[in-house]
Design a protein around this motif. Sequence first.
Motif, PDB file in Angstrom:
ATOM      1  N   PRO A   1       1.089  -0.963  -0.051  1.00  0.00           N
ATOM      2  CA  PRO A   1       0.376  -0.308  -0.300  1.00  0.00           C
ATOM      3  C   PRO A   1       1.233   1.507  -0.088  1.00  0.00           C
ATOM      4  CG  PRO A   1      -1.014  -1.503   2.084  1.00  0.00           C
ATOM      5  CD  PRO A   1       0.488  -2.550   1.067  1.00  0.00           C
ATOM      6  N   GLY A   2       0.444   2.231  -1.293  1.00  0.00           N
ATOM      7  CA  GLY A   2       0.684   3.732  -0.820  1.00  0.00           C
ATOM      8  C   GLY A   2       2.688   3.423  -1.470  1.00  0.00           C
ATOM      9  N   GLU A   3       3.199   2.539  -2.088  1.00  0.00           N
ATOM     10  CA  GLU A   3       4.027   2.206  -3.363  1.00  0.00           C
ATOM     11  C   GLU A   3       3.524   2.480  -4.213  1.00  0.00           C
ATOM     12  OE1 GLU A   3       7.570  -1.009  -5.241  1.00  0.00           O
ATOM     13  OE2 GLU A   3       5.753  -1.932  -3.792  1.00  0.00           O
ATOM     14  N   VAL A   4       5.162   3.658  -4.758  1.00  0.00           N
ATOM     15  CA  VAL A   4       4.982   4.237  -6.483  1.00  0.00           C
ATOM     16  C   VAL A   4       6.492   3.467  -7.002  1.00  0.00           C
ATOM     17  CG1 VAL A   4       5.374   6.302  -7.044  1.00  0.00           C
ATOM     18  CG2 VAL A   4       4.585   6.841  -5.450  1.00  0.00           C
ATOM     19  N   ARG A   5       6.404   3.428  -8.293  1.00  0.00           N
ATOM     20  CA  ARG A   5       6.868   3.053  -9.442  1.00  0.00           C
ATOM     21  C   ARG A   5       7.280   3.692 -10.779  1.00  0.00           C
ATOM     22  NH1 ARG A   5       6.425  -3.508  -8.781  1.00  0.00           N
ATOM     23  NH2 ARG A   5       6.861  -4.085  -6.737  1.00  0.00           N
ATOM     24  N   PHE A   6       7.980   3.971 -11.488  1.00  0.00           N
ATOM     25  CA  PHE A   6       8.569   4.243 -12.500  1.00  0.00           C
ATOM     26  C   PHE A   6       8.564   3.346 -13.156  1.00  0.00           C
ATOM     27  CE2 PHE A   6      10.588   6.664 -15.774  1.00  0.00           C
ATOM     28  CZ  PHE A   6       9.926   7.206 -16.216  1.00  0.00           C
ATOM     29  N   VAL A   7       7.588   3.622 -14.849  1.00  0.00           N
ATOM     30  CA  VAL A   7       7.564   2.859 -16.094  1.00  0.00           C
ATOM     31  C   VAL A   7       7.752   3.136 -16.836  1.00  0.00           C
ATOM     32  CG1 VAL A   7       6.485  -0.140 -17.022  1.00  0.00           C
ATOM     33  CG2 VAL A   7       6.753   0.342 -14.463  1.00  0.00           C
ATOM     34  N   ASP A   8       9.136   3.227 -17.468  1.00  0.00           N
ATOM     35  CA  ASP A   8       8.925   3.606 -19.223  1.00  0.00           C
ATOM     36  C   ASP A   8       9.967   2.684 -20.020  1.00  0.00           C
ATOM     37  OD1 ASP A   8      10.831   6.270 -19.364  1.00  0.00           O
ATOM     38  OD2 ASP A   8      11.532   4.360 -18.522  1.00  0.00           O
TER      39      ASP A   8
END
Length: 271
Positions: free
Chosen positions: A241-248
Motif C-alpha cells: 500500500p502506497g508504493e510508487v514505481r516509475f515505468v517507461d
Amino acid sequence: VNRRRIMTSLSVTLFPYLAPHPPERDGGDLIDFPVAEARGLFRMPPVRLINRYYLVRAGESQYESLGIINTNPVLKTSMDNGLSEEGKKQTIKAALKLKSMGASETNCWIWPSITQRAYQAAEIIAAVNGINRSRIVPEYSFLDARGLGAYEGRRLDSVSEVYASDFLSPTIKPPPINDGTPNESVQDVFVRVTQLMSILETQYSGDVVIIVSPDSDNLSVLQSGLIGLDLRRHHELGYVPGEVRFVDASSIPDYRKPVSKVYKCFKPPNC
C-alpha cells in the motif's frame, strides 16, 4: 433542364479529383505515395511507450486495516472502502515521492480507479503536487480490484493460496461465489490492463500518466506485461500500500525467464 445530363456533366468534371491517383512515374520508375500510419492495438510487451507512466497502489483501505479481503465491485464506491488513517499517511508519502520524482513537472494526468480508496488517493496526489482536479480521470472498470471470488471476506493472508494457483497457470480462477464478486484469473486482469494501456497510449502523446490502483494485482500484472515477465510470476512484482514505481520503455529491466526443462515460454507474457 435534364437532370441526367447535369449529373453526367458533374461526374465528368469532378472525376479527376475524386478518383484515386495512380502511382506517378519518375524516369520510368513508379513512385508510391506515402501511406498514412495508424496506431494498432496495444501489444504486450510494447515496442515502445509514447507516454511516461507512474504506477501507484493506493494506501491501506479500511478493510485492509482489519485484515479482510474486499474485492466486490458493488461496494467499490462505499465510504467503508476508503482509506484508513494509516492509508492516508501512506498516500501522502506516495504523493511526496511523486513530487520528488518530478512526475507533475510536465503535462500530467491522474487515472485512478473509481474505487473509493483509489480516488481518495488521487485527490491527495493532486493536492500535494499542485495538479488541477480536472486532470483526474476516473476509470470505471479496467482498474477494479481483482475479483477473488470465494476468498471475499476471508483473511488477507489467505491470498497466498491464490498466488500459488497463479504460479501454476495464469488462467486458473479463484473459486466462484454468488454475492456478486467476480473470480478473475491473472489472464482476466491482463486483458483489463491491456485495454487500459490501449486507451492511454492512443489518447495521450508524450504526457505523464499516474495510474492509481486499489490493489497490487492490477499493477503487478501490468508491469509484468510491460517487461515481458511470465504472468505466472506477477506476484514477484507485488506492490505494498502506497508504493510508487516509475515505468517507461527506457527503464524496463531484463528479467530472467523461469528455469524449467519442462515448461518453456516462447511468447511472454502470453504463456
